[in-house]
Write an enzyme that holds these catalytic residues in place. Structure first.
Site, PDB file in Angstrom:
ATOM      1  N   GLY A  61       3.074  19.087  -2.554  1.00 55.47           N
ATOM      2  CA  GLY A  61       2.204  19.936  -3.353  1.00 55.47           C
ATOM      3  C   GLY A  61       1.210  20.650  -2.467  1.00 55.47           C
ATOM      4  O   GLY A  61       1.080  20.349  -1.275  1.00 55.47           O
ATOM      5  N   SER A  62       0.498  21.606  -3.039  1.00 59.29           N
ATOM      6  CA  SER A  62      -0.493  22.333  -2.252  1.00 59.29           C
ATOM      7  C   SER A  62      -1.637  22.784  -3.140  1.00 59.29           C
ATOM      8  O   SER A  62      -1.492  22.900  -4.362  1.00 59.29           O
ATOM      9  CB  SER A  62       0.141  23.542  -1.552  1.00 59.29           C
ATOM     10  OG  SER A  62       0.529  24.527  -2.492  1.00 59.29           O
ATOM     11  N   ASN A  63      -2.783  23.033  -2.513  1.00 60.03           N
ATOM     12  CA  ASN A  63      -3.963  23.573  -3.184  1.00 60.03           C
ATOM     13  C   ASN A  63      -4.535  24.676  -2.313  1.00 60.03           C
ATOM     14  O   ASN A  63      -4.546  24.562  -1.082  1.00 60.03           O
ATOM     15  CB  ASN A  63      -5.067  22.516  -3.350  1.00 60.03           C
ATOM     16  CG  ASN A  63      -4.597  21.231  -3.976  1.00 60.03           C
ATOM     17  OD1 ASN A  63      -4.117  21.230  -5.089  1.00 60.03           O
ATOM     18  ND2 ASN A  63      -4.758  20.125  -3.260  1.00 60.03           N
TER      19      ASN A  63
ATOM     20  N   ASP B   9       0.117  24.080  -6.626  1.00 62.54           N
ATOM     21  CA  ASP B   9       1.467  23.755  -7.072  1.00 62.54           C
ATOM     22  C   ASP B   9       1.706  22.280  -6.829  1.00 62.54           C
ATOM     23  O   ASP B   9       1.043  21.651  -6.009  1.00 62.54           O
ATOM     24  CB  ASP B   9       2.531  24.618  -6.385  1.00 62.54           C
ATOM     25  CG  ASP B   9       2.692  24.327  -4.904  1.00 62.54           C
ATOM     26  OD1 ASP B   9       2.903  23.152  -4.532  1.00 62.54           O
ATOM     27  OD2 ASP B   9       2.614  25.271  -4.103  1.00 62.54           O
TER      28      ASP B   9
ATOM     29  N   THR C 226      -4.698  22.996   1.389  1.00 66.17           N
ATOM     30  CA  THR C 226      -4.020  21.748   1.710  1.00 66.17           C
ATOM     31  C   THR C 226      -2.557  21.864   1.309  1.00 66.17           C
ATOM     32  O   THR C 226      -2.234  22.465   0.286  1.00 66.17           O
ATOM     33  CB  THR C 226      -4.641  20.534   0.983  1.00 66.17           C
ATOM     34  OG1 THR C 226      -4.200  20.512  -0.384  1.00 66.17           O
ATOM     35  CG2 THR C 226      -6.164  20.574   1.032  1.00 66.17           C
TER      36      THR C 226
END
EC number: 3.5.1.97
Length: 809
Positions: free
Chosen positions: A260-262, A280, A497
């Protein structure tokens, strides 16, 4: 529910269906399957409500819950979750308890044994007891909503669940804490990697193991960490059984995908002067929902079984979560001896009796089975639970953090009510039971907080199993939460991230040594830094399929110490192979890194990655069907891989020499072979016209139902494990996609309605629902739907049709 990434995904919502090979929908029911769908309009009385509640749904089935009290909203959330996702709730609940065999039969027994040993129920009990009376009341009200559905529909369950012949139990408040603990267990690192490392050590020895377990591109190999295992006979009873059970659990647990990512964009980086947030998640279990009640409103992603919106927007603050890859799971090798019927383990030179607890398994179609689970001071012996006859040898004990006095469940609720970044940061700091990157934003500020509970190890890094008899490797409590990394309004104007290393070398606490590769985060950083951003640029970012690893590969090819030896190695190949290697070399040097589905060069690039892994490692770890090779491939998907590490460096690795030949090979020789092999493999898979190759013909999205029947696809897919729009595959095995970003959300504070999102898997797990697998088109086409917060905009998104729930008698 179906996924764009997994041809086997739906059973991860109804995992029992996979284990038991659920019956075909055609002819498997004696009733009209439409009766399994709760109404979406009209009036329905439900005992347990205090006042009327309205439920409207948007075009893809996302519910808007409007109520006059927060308790009624939570009751309705429980009812709606169960209406759409009862299969997910039942099977994850059984999985977390180690009771899946009750519904699925003996095929699930090995996973049940593993989960009984891990004992998430103990953690859930600790977490629930530590929660405030307020949170317990919320969980109780939510459970009553779930049970209102079960009472009304227990004889009209979704067909794939009904086919199991299992009657679901009524939901308890504590069951929601158990689902949260399963989520925490799935987001933790690195139990599976440690098990796989032991399997690899059995094959190559502890002296070569560091080359297979790198931490990060700029980190030294874990030589000292592997020294813990030097001189030990690593023949561990039941290790392969534990490994297979762990891998099976990873397939079944839809809360276990860590990708996932931010991304948060500060006002100075925004075209409008207002913050943006994008996130996501590769978890397939997300369920969008919206709640509007007095003193509470929020919209975003929830998980059926949990009365909370875990990431979303409340009108003032947006927040998102992704795995920080925190390592809070340690394996300990325990020296064991048996005297009569008693089992002992060694602790600092003294022998102590293990603790014994008895577990009873009720297996569908069989008589109950009663077995013992043994525990040491570190935790349960996993190999004892998997049936290994433990005597004089090693046990595998798992230590995980205790959750006593943990207020995480309260903290998530407080986070969802935060009215600014400062309050969101305060709430996030109290999240201790799960290791996450929490990223948040309000209109003017952005922030980031690492959450979790991380052990202080006296010695060692936790990357590999430790000798349990030696107190030097024990835990000394947990890191002070004040040491957890955080940031607010950084000068660069963005926070990103993507499961990468988020601390510098030598940081003051041990967070992890099991990070994902850095390329996704590096690509995000590059895009975030390039000019001003808006919601359109963030959508483009979330669908970006460029890899920075290709440029690093090119740099390695052209490095002063490699360029000439590699060319010489290519020229030394036999004529046919030489021509192929030359072509592959020149095309890879020209490759622009865009891993699009229609690209011939992207296909060649990925073929080279696949073939290089086999050329470097297969001689020592193979054959491909072996436990060692499967462990190696699995670890390559879990964190920064030996495959990547060797391509970018490690010229002195013992794995460059091919043990099947008389001569000693070096890195240039193996790279030359890999270049030629990439062309040969491509010709076999894609044909002789190499300019007509397409990456998507090797790599596709497929959607199947619970019976394995194809719903949609295959559709050509771009991307790989190093692209932001990830489409990872098993590096060293095949190109089948293992995970993709299932959920996406964007919050643009410059808009009157800031929140937009999509969910690839659809809202419903019931195959006869119109909202089953209905997120596919929107996901493919980047068609984000607005989730409005202002009542005057509800009708535009949710329409006029509503289900009115009224108090029943």
């Amino acid at each position: 529910m179906a996924s764009p990434a997994f041809s086997h995904f739906l059973p991860r919502f109804g995992v029992a269906a996979a284990v038991a090979s659920a019956l075909s929908l055609a002819g498997c029911q004696s009733w009209n399957t439409q009766d399994t769908l709760p109404p979406t309009s009209g009036v329905q009385p439900l005992k347990g409500l205090a006042q009327n509640v309205s439920v409207r749904r948007n075009a893809v089935g996302v519910p808007l819950i409007e109520s006059s009290s927060f308790h009624d909203a939570l009751f309705t959330l429980g009812y709606v979750h169960a209406s759409d996702r009862i299969g997910q709730m039942v099977t994850l609940h059984l999985l977390a308890q180690g009771r899946l065999a009750e519904m699925s039969g003996a095929d699930a027994l090995e996973v049940d044994r593993l989960m009984r040993a891990i004992n998430l129920k103990k953690s859930a009990d600790e977490l629930y007891k530590a929660s405030s009376p307020r949170i317990k009341r919320f969980f109780e009200v939510y459970a009553r909503g779930v049970n209102a559905y079960l009472f009304r529909y227990r004889d009209k369950l979704p067909p794939d669940l009904a086919a199991q012949g299992y009657t679901p139990e009524y939901w308890k408040a504590e069951d929601s804490a158990l689902i949260f603990c399963l989520l925490n267990f799935g987001q933790s690192a690195n139990l599976q990697e440690e098990i796989n490392a032991l399997v690899l050590a059995q094959k190559v020895g502890s002296d070569k193991l560091p080359w297979l377990t790198p931490s990060y591109p700029d980190e030294p190999l874990p030589l000292a960490e592997a020294d813990k295992l030097k001189g030990l006979n690593l023949t561990v009873p039941g290790l392969n059984e534990v490994s297979r059970a762990i891998n099976r659990l990873a397939q079944l647990n839809s809360l276990g995908t860590r990708g996932g990512s931010n991304l948060a964009i500060a006002p100075q980086r925004s075209r409008t002067g207002r913050s943006l947030l994008a996130a996501d998640s590769h978890l397939q279990a997300w369920y969008y929902t919206q709640i509007r009640a007095p003193k509470y409103q929020a919209a975003g992603a929830s998980i059926a079984g949990l009365p909370a919106i875990l990431q979303g927007f409340n009108g003032k603050v947006a927040w998102s979560m992704s795995s920080v890859e925190g390592d809070n799971q340690d394996l300990f090798l325990e020296k064991l001896k048996r005297q009569g019927n008693a089992l002992y383990y060694q602790n600092n030179g003294k022998w102590q009796p293990v603790t014994v607890r008895n577990e009873t398994y009720f297996v569908k179609g069989q008589r109950p089975i009663r077995e013992a689970v043994y525990e040491t001071r570190h935790g349960p012996l996993l190999n004892s639970a998997l049936g290994a006859a433990l005597g004089n040898g090693f046990g595998l004990a798992l230590q995980t953090p205790e959750l006593k006095d943990d207020k995480t469940l309260d903290a998530f609720f407080d986070l969802s009510r935060a009215q600014n970044v400062e309050k969101a940061s305060d709430a996030s700091r109290e999240i201790r039971a799960i290791a996450l990157n929490m990223v948040f934003a309000d209109a003017s500020n952005i922030g980031w907080q690492v959450t979790g509970r991380f052990p202080n190890r006296r010695e060692g890094e936790g990357l590999l199993p430790s000798p349990g008899w030696d107190g030097r490797y024990d835990w000394d409590g947990y890191a002070d939460p004040m040491l957890h990394p955080y940031d607010q309004d950084p000068p660069q104007g963005w926070i990103a991230t993507a499961n990468q290393r988020v601390i510098s070398q030598g940081y003051g606490m041990q967070l992890s040594n099991s990070w994902h590769a850095p390329e996704r985060a590096e690509r995000m950083a590059g895009l975030a830094s390039s000019g001003k951003q808006d919601n359109r640029s963030l959508i483009a970012l979330q669908y970006d399929q460029s890899t920075l690893f290709a440029a690093k590969l090119k740099k390695m090819f052209e490095a002063p110490g490699m360029a000439q030896p590699l060319k010489q190695a290519i020229e030394a190949l036999p004529d046919t192979e030489r021509a192929k290697a030359r072509e592959a070399y020149s095309r890879l040097l020209a490759f622009d890194g865009k891993v699009s589905a229609g690209s011939a060069d992207a296909a060649l690039y990925e073929l080279f990655l696949q073939e290089s892994a086999k050329q470097i490692f297969l001689d020592k770890l193979g054959p491909e069907s072996s436990d060692a090779w499967q462990a190696f491939v699995a670890n390559g998907n879990l964190s920064y891989s030996a495959q990547a590490d060797h391509l970018l460096g490690q010229e002195d690795s013992p794995f460059w020499d091919d043990s099947r030949t008389a001569q000693k090979e070096d890195k240039p020789a193996i790279l030359a072979r890999s270049l030629a092999a990439a062309i040969s493999s491509g010709e076999q898979l894609l044909g002789a016209d190499r300019k007509a190759w397409q990456w998507g013909k090797l790599h596709s999205y497929q959607w199947t139902n619970a019976n394995g029947r194809q719903i949609r696809g295959p559709l050509q897919a771009g991307g790989d494990h190093n692209t932001i729009n990830s489409a990872a595959y098993r590096w060293g095995q095949d190109f089948a996609i293992t995970d993709t970003p299932a959920l996406r959300l964007i919050v643009d504070f410059s808009l009157s309605e800031p929140l937009m999102g999509l969910n690839s898997s659809g809202q419903s797990g019931n195959p006869v629902s119109p909202n089953y697998a209905n997120g596919i088109d929107g996901w493919l086409k980047a068609q984000y739907l607005s989730l409005p917060m202002q009542p005057q905009n509800f009708e535009r998104s949710y329409g006029k049709t509503r289900l009115t729930l009224v108090p029943g008698k």
